[in-house]
Design a protein around this motif. Structure first.
Motif, PDB file in Angstrom:
ATOM      1  N   LEU A 329       2.411  -7.635  -5.650  1.00 48.33           N
ATOM      2  CA  LEU A 329       2.674  -6.731  -4.533  1.00 48.33           C
ATOM      3  C   LEU A 329       2.513  -5.270  -4.968  1.00 48.33           C
ATOM      4  CD1 LEU A 329       5.687  -8.306  -2.635  1.00 48.33           C
ATOM      5  CD2 LEU A 329       3.340  -7.999  -1.870  1.00 48.33           C
ATOM      6  N   THR A 330       2.942  -5.009  -6.182  1.00 46.40           N
ATOM      7  CA  THR A 330       2.746  -3.657  -6.706  1.00 46.40           C
ATOM      8  C   THR A 330       1.267  -3.280  -6.640  1.00 46.40           C
ATOM      9  OG1 THR A 330       4.593  -3.951  -8.222  1.00 46.40           O
ATOM     10  CG2 THR A 330       3.045  -2.167  -8.712  1.00 46.40           C
ATOM     11  N   GLY A 331       0.440  -4.273  -7.061  1.00 50.09           N
ATOM     12  CA  GLY A 331      -0.996  -4.042  -7.018  1.00 50.09           C
ATOM     13  C   GLY A 331      -1.474  -3.746  -5.605  1.00 50.09           C
ATOM     14  N   ILE A 333       0.159  -2.755  -2.916  1.00 50.52           N
ATOM     15  CA  ILE A 333       0.622  -1.480  -2.350  1.00 50.52           C
ATOM     16  C   ILE A 333      -0.102  -0.301  -3.006  1.00 50.52           C
ATOM     17  CG2 ILE A 333       2.585   0.070  -2.181  1.00 50.52           C
ATOM     18  CD1 ILE A 333       4.343  -2.434  -1.869  1.00 50.52           C
ATOM     19  N   THR A 334      -0.182  -0.375  -4.320  1.00 52.17           N
ATOM     20  CA  THR A 334      -0.836   0.735  -5.031  1.00 52.17           C
ATOM     21  C   THR A 334      -2.261   0.955  -4.546  1.00 52.17           C
ATOM     22  OG1 THR A 334       0.478   0.301  -6.998  1.00 52.17           O
ATOM     23  CG2 THR A 334      -1.573   1.552  -7.284  1.00 52.17           C
ATOM     24  N   PHE A 335      -3.032  -0.132  -4.563  1.00 54.38           N
ATOM     25  CA  PHE A 335      -4.452   0.070  -4.255  1.00 54.38           C
ATOM     26  C   PHE A 335      -4.684   0.340  -2.790  1.00 54.38           C
ATOM     27  CE2 PHE A 335      -6.179  -0.132  -8.297  1.00 54.38           C
ATOM     28  CZ  PHE A 335      -5.441  -1.040  -9.063  1.00 54.38           C
ATOM     29  N   THR A 337      -2.657   2.024  -0.977  1.00 56.60           N
ATOM     30  CA  THR A 337      -2.311   3.441  -0.814  1.00 56.60           C
ATOM     31  C   THR A 337      -3.439   4.354  -1.312  1.00 56.60           C
ATOM     32  OG1 THR A 337      -0.021   2.832  -1.251  1.00 56.60           O
ATOM     33  CG2 THR A 337      -0.574   5.183  -1.307  1.00 56.60           C
ATOM     34  N   LEU A 338      -3.927   4.012  -2.481  1.00 61.19           N
ATOM     35  CA  LEU A 338      -5.014   4.839  -3.030  1.00 61.19           C
ATOM     36  C   LEU A 338      -6.216   4.827  -2.100  1.00 61.19           C
ATOM     37  CD1 LEU A 338      -4.786   3.911  -6.815  1.00 61.19           C
ATOM     38  CD2 LEU A 338      -4.054   6.013  -5.673  1.00 61.19           C
ATOM     39  N   ARG A 341      -5.749   6.964   0.846  1.00 56.97           N
ATOM     40  CA  ARG A 341      -5.902   8.397   0.575  1.00 56.97           C
ATOM     41  C   ARG A 341      -7.365   8.824   0.598  1.00 56.97           C
ATOM     42  NH1 ARG A 341      -1.876   9.219  -4.458  1.00 56.97           N
ATOM     43  NH2 ARG A 341       0.076   8.769  -3.378  1.00 56.97           N
ATOM     44  N   ARG A 342      -8.222   7.846   0.228  1.00 57.57           N
ATOM     45  CA  ARG A 342      -9.643   8.214   0.112  1.00 57.57           C
ATOM     46  C   ARG A 342     -10.373   8.089   1.430  1.00 57.57           C
ATOM     47  NH1 ARG A 342      -9.673   5.005  -4.459  1.00 57.57           N
ATOM     48  NH2 ARG A 342     -11.093   3.532  -3.457  1.00 57.57           N
ATOM     49  N   HIS A 360       5.168  -4.628   2.002  1.00 57.88           N
ATOM     50  CA  HIS A 360       6.597  -4.302   1.930  1.00 57.88           C
ATOM     51  C   HIS A 360       7.453  -5.415   2.528  1.00 57.88           C
ATOM     52  CE1 HIS A 360       6.944  -0.373   0.136  1.00 57.88           C
ATOM     53  NE2 HIS A 360       5.918   0.088   0.863  1.00 57.88           N
TER      54      HIS A 360
ATOM     55  N   THR B  11      -2.258  -6.709 -13.207  1.00 55.92           N
ATOM     56  CA  THR B  11      -2.304  -5.930 -11.978  1.00 55.92           C
ATOM     57  C   THR B  11      -1.455  -4.673 -12.101  1.00 55.92           C
ATOM     58  OG1 THR B  11      -2.295  -8.060 -10.863  1.00 55.92           O
ATOM     59  CG2 THR B  11      -2.076  -6.105  -9.486  1.00 55.92           C
ATOM     60  N   SER B  15      -2.703  -0.921 -11.908  1.00 48.57           N
ATOM     61  CA  SER B  15      -2.197  -0.019 -10.884  1.00 48.57           C
ATOM     62  C   SER B  15      -1.721   1.280 -11.540  1.00 48.57           C
ATOM     63  CB  SER B  15      -1.046  -0.676 -10.119  1.00 48.57           C
ATOM     64  OG  SER B  15      -1.437  -1.910  -9.583  1.00 48.57           O
ATOM     65  N   ILE B  19      -3.178   5.040 -10.881  1.00 51.37           N
ATOM     66  CA  ILE B  19      -2.372   6.112 -10.291  1.00 51.37           C
ATOM     67  C   ILE B  19      -2.304   7.308 -11.243  1.00 51.37           C
ATOM     68  CG2 ILE B  19      -0.054   6.729  -9.522  1.00 51.37           C
ATOM     69  CD1 ILE B  19       0.291   3.721  -8.763  1.00 51.37           C
ATOM     70  N   ILE B  22      -5.550   9.328 -11.829  1.00 53.04           N
ATOM     71  CA  ILE B  22      -5.840  10.252 -10.724  1.00 53.04           C
ATOM     72  C   ILE B  22      -5.069  11.554 -10.911  1.00 53.04           C
ATOM     73  CG2 ILE B  22      -5.464  10.664  -8.273  1.00 53.04           C
ATOM     74  CD1 ILE B  22      -6.169   7.727  -7.798  1.00 53.04           C
ATOM     75  N   PRO B 102       8.317  -4.108  -5.790  1.00 52.29           N
ATOM     76  CA  PRO B 102       7.011  -3.447  -5.969  1.00 52.29           C
ATOM     77  C   PRO B 102       7.073  -1.955  -5.672  1.00 52.29           C
ATOM     78  CG  PRO B 102       7.068  -4.511  -3.833  1.00 52.29           C
ATOM     79  CD  PRO B 102       8.412  -4.766  -4.485  1.00 52.29           C
ATOM     80  N   PHE B 103       6.267  -1.231  -6.293  1.00 52.42           N
ATOM     81  CA  PHE B 103       6.241   0.212  -6.006  1.00 52.42           C
ATOM     82  C   PHE B 103       4.805   0.637  -5.696  1.00 52.42           C
ATOM     83  CE2 PHE B 103       4.265   0.918 -10.027  1.00 52.42           C
ATOM     84  CZ  PHE B 103       4.882   0.067 -10.933  1.00 52.42           C
ATOM     85  N   GLY B 104       4.721   1.731  -5.060  1.00 52.51           N
ATOM     86  CA  GLY B 104       3.406   2.320  -4.786  1.00 52.51           C
ATOM     87  C   GLY B 104       3.254   3.599  -5.608  1.00 52.51           C
ATOM     88  N   PRO B 105       2.189   4.303  -5.440  1.00 54.18           N
ATOM     89  CA  PRO B 105       1.913   5.525  -6.225  1.00 54.18           C
ATOM     90  C   PRO B 105       3.048   6.544  -6.103  1.00 54.18           C
ATOM     91  CG  PRO B 105      -0.019   4.932  -4.939  1.00 54.18           C
ATOM     92  CD  PRO B 105       1.062   4.013  -4.517  1.00 54.18           C
TER      93      PRO B 105
END
Lengths: 538, 132
Positions: A329-331, A333-335, A337-338, A341-342, A360, B11, B15, B19, B22, B102-105
């Motif tokens: 899930l971290t993956g 959400i992170t990607f 989000t990134l 942004r783009r 989430h 993963t 991630s 992050i 960048i 989980p966390f985001g940027p």
């Protein structure tokens, strides 16, 4: 005779034996008495008879006097008279002996002239073996003797009546001078009557004696039967009944004799036995009760443990899974989000938002699972449950779902304050109340109840109970057993995650409490939450 | 800044790399605690991102050893496992920031910032945090 148990043969029975004993004693006694008295009697009779014979002899002599006075010419008369007398009944023989013992006259003519010696057996009875002189002073009254030779008709009795000189020169002395003893009149009478009498008497005595003894034996036997056998039979019967454990039976104990005492003592014993029996019965019953109780307790505990085990296993697995999920899930959400942004394309941006949102959501589901597996930190303080309930209800009362629902509060006003995490327990209440509302889609009654529970045996100290009752369709047993499992839901897919109750379960468990569901289909459901007052696990 | 990432999940490493790259940081990610410590000693970093659940030397052990070597460096502990006692233990051992997965940027960068700005950790002073 005895009617129960081993038959006592007649010849063994007490009654017969006693009767026999008495009878024999009686018979012996009577016989002795009989013999003695008979002998006495006979002697008396004989004595009497001897007297009679003597009197008779005297009378005969008197009747012969005239003939004797006639001297020589009277001899024939004398003999005739004697013969006549001899023919009289009961007179066996009459004869006259002169002073030397020579038979002068006799009913048996053949003996005339014969001499009877004084030493003859019949004579010896009186002459006592001495040959007495014929003349001289002999003071002889008539003397009875018993002739050795029986007469024609049985026993006879003889009497010698001495004929004395009357010393009258005008009568006896004419022929006999002054000789004192002129001769002896010997009369023998038959004792036939006497003997017949005696026989008769004896017979009667024996007969009556036997009858008497028989009668006494019968009476004694009957008495024994009445006094001993029947009561003993009753005693025996009673003991038999008691022996087969009919302890309510009591023997009749109204007699005042030894048997009565025995019966009384027996009844006392039976009474005590009965009490003991009663005690044993009660003890056994209470034992059985206790065993049943304990068995039920054990079974309940077993069930509870099984459930807890199951939950723990599910929890562990769930925690593992949930934890694992968070990495990918971290993956996501992170990607996402990134990427968002783009991108400049609002459509893409929106779509990416969706992705992030859903990720989430996954996370929340996972957290829910982890909460279930007891991962939460509790921040506790003392809370008044009734107020918390009111606050929670306040949150939802106005909602649409609660429009047709009547809310009933049954609070215990003396409920003690409980140490708990207000937010978490609030969450549990909310969960239960929302479930209830959903179950009563068309309206119904929601009852919230609080009560104080004393030490309920398993936890230390007091607890409180919270009931959330609805009037919905109720929960079938098969569902009720699984209703706290994570992801278990009876709703259609997509509606609800099935996590609410499992999370509630975990929260309540974290507080050291218990939650369960009650109720049958058609009767609504009741969720029962028990919480220890002192916060349990803290 | 030089940032060390220790996590056994590819993963998560990727991630974090993305992050932080960048943002212009220098990132090194390793899969295991032992390797992380080794690299830390050899190269020196400004922040450490440390996962708890790892095979071999787990996160807690790594943290403990790490603190014996460097009491000052900010350590952000990442974990999907939210058990209360564990969080307690981490802070006791000297973790600076607690970052749940989980966390985001945004969350990651926020955690790093918090770690840096507090020379004191978010909570209790960790034991064993000594200047060697």
């Amino acid at each position: 005779m005895s009617e129960t148990g081993r038959k006592v043969g007649i010849f063994h029975s007490l009654g017969f034996r006693l009767g026999l004993f008495v009878g024999v004693a009686l018979a012996v006694g009577l016989t002795v008495h009989f013999v003695v008295s008979m002998a006495h009697h006979e002697e008396a009779l004989l004595s009497l008879k001897k007297e009679e014979a003597s009197v008779l002899a005297g009378a005969i002599q008197v009747s012969l006097n005239d003939a004797m006075m006639e001297g020589e010419s009277g001899r024939k008369d004398l003999q005739e008279s004697i013969e006549k007398i001899g023919k009289r009944p009961m007179i066996d023989r009459v004869r006259i002996l002169n002073s030397e013992g020579v038979v002068q006259y006799s009913t048996d003519a053949a003996e005339i002239g014969r001499r009877v010696e004084q030493s003859a057996p019949d004579c010896r009875q009186c002459h006592a073996g001495e040959v007495k002189p014929v003349s001289g002073e002999i003071d002889l009254a008539s003397c009875a003797y018993e002739p050795s030779a029986p007469g024609e008709s049985g026993r006879v009795l003889g009497v010698i009546h001495p004929i004395y000189n009357d010393m009258d020169p005008a009568s006896c002395m004419v022929c006999h001078d002054d000789r004192k003893l002129l001769g002896k009149l010997d009369v023998v009478v038959s004792l036939g009557n006497l003997d017949a009498d005696i026989r008769h008497h004896r017979g009667a005595l024996v007969l009556f004696g036997l009858l008497g003894v028989g009668g006494i034996i019968a009476i004694v036997t009957a008495a024994i039967h009445l006094l001993v056998h029947r009561p003993v039979a009753r005693l025996l019967d009673g003991t038999r009944k008691i022996g087969s454990l009919d302890l309510s039976h009591r023997l009749p104990a109204d007699r005042r004799d030894e048997l009565g005492n025995l019966a009384q003592a027996f009844n006392d014993m039976t009474g005590r036995l009965q009490q003991a029996q009663e005690k044993i019965r009660n003890f056994t019953a209470s034992l059985e009760e206790k065993v049943e109780e304990k068995t039920k307790e054990l079974q309940a505990a077993q069930l509870s443990m099984l459930r807890a085990e199951k939950m723990a296993a599910i929890g562990r697995m769930a925690a593992g899974v949930a934890h694992e999920i968070n990495n990918p899930l971290t993956g996501v959400i992170t990607f996402a989000t990134l990427l968002k942004r783009r991108t400049e394309d609002p459509g893409s941006s929106e779509d990416l938002d969706t992705i992030i949102e859903e990720a989430h959501r996954c996370s929340n589901i996972a957290r829910g699972l982890l909460d279930f597996s007891r991962g939460g930190v509790l921040s506790t303080r003392e809370v008044r449950m009734n107020r918390l309930l009111d606050r929670t209800l306040g949150l939802v009362e106005k909602q649409a779902a609660f429009h047709n629902i009547e809310i009933v509060r049954e609070y215990d006003p003396d409920l003690p304050a409980v140490t708990l995490d207000e937010d978490r327990i609030g969450q549990v209440i909310l969960n239960l109340v929302m479930n209830a509302a959903e179950a009563m889609g068309d309206g119904g009654r929601l009852t919230i109840r609080t009560l104080s529970i004393g030490d309920d045996g398993r936890d230390d100290g007091d607890s409180i109970g919270i009931h959330v009752e609805d009037t919905g369709p109720g929960i079938p047993d098969s569902v009720a057993a699984r209703v706290f499992e994570p992801f278990f839901t009876t709703k259609e897919p997509g509606r609800g995650t099935g996590l609410g109750l499992s999370v509630s379960y975990g929260i309540v468990a974290d507080h050291g409490g218990r939650i369960r569901v009650e109720g049958r289909p058609g009767e609504g459901a009741r969720f029962v939450v028990t919480l220890p007052v002192d916060g349990g696990n803290e | 800044m030089r940032i060390l990432v220790v996590d056994d999940e590819k993963t998560v490493r990727r991630s974090c790399e993305r992050i932080l790259a960048i943002e212009g940081h220098d990132v090194l990610s390793v899969p295991r605690g032992e390797e992380g410590l080794e690299r830390l000693v050899r190269e020196g970093f400004d922040v450490v991102l440390l996962d708890l659940m790892m095979p071999g030397m787990g996160g807690l052990e790594t943290l403990r050893l790490l603190r014996t070597m460097d009491g000052a460096i900010p350590v952000v502990v990442m974990t999907g496992y939210a058990k209360a006692e564990v969080e307690e233990e981490c802070r006791r051992l000297g973790a600076t920031v607690w970052l749940p997965k989980p966390f985001g940027p945004d969350e990651l960068l926020g955690a790093i910032a918090r770690g840096l700005e507090s020379s004191d950790p978010e909570s209790l002073d960790p034991e064993g945090r000594t200047d060697a």
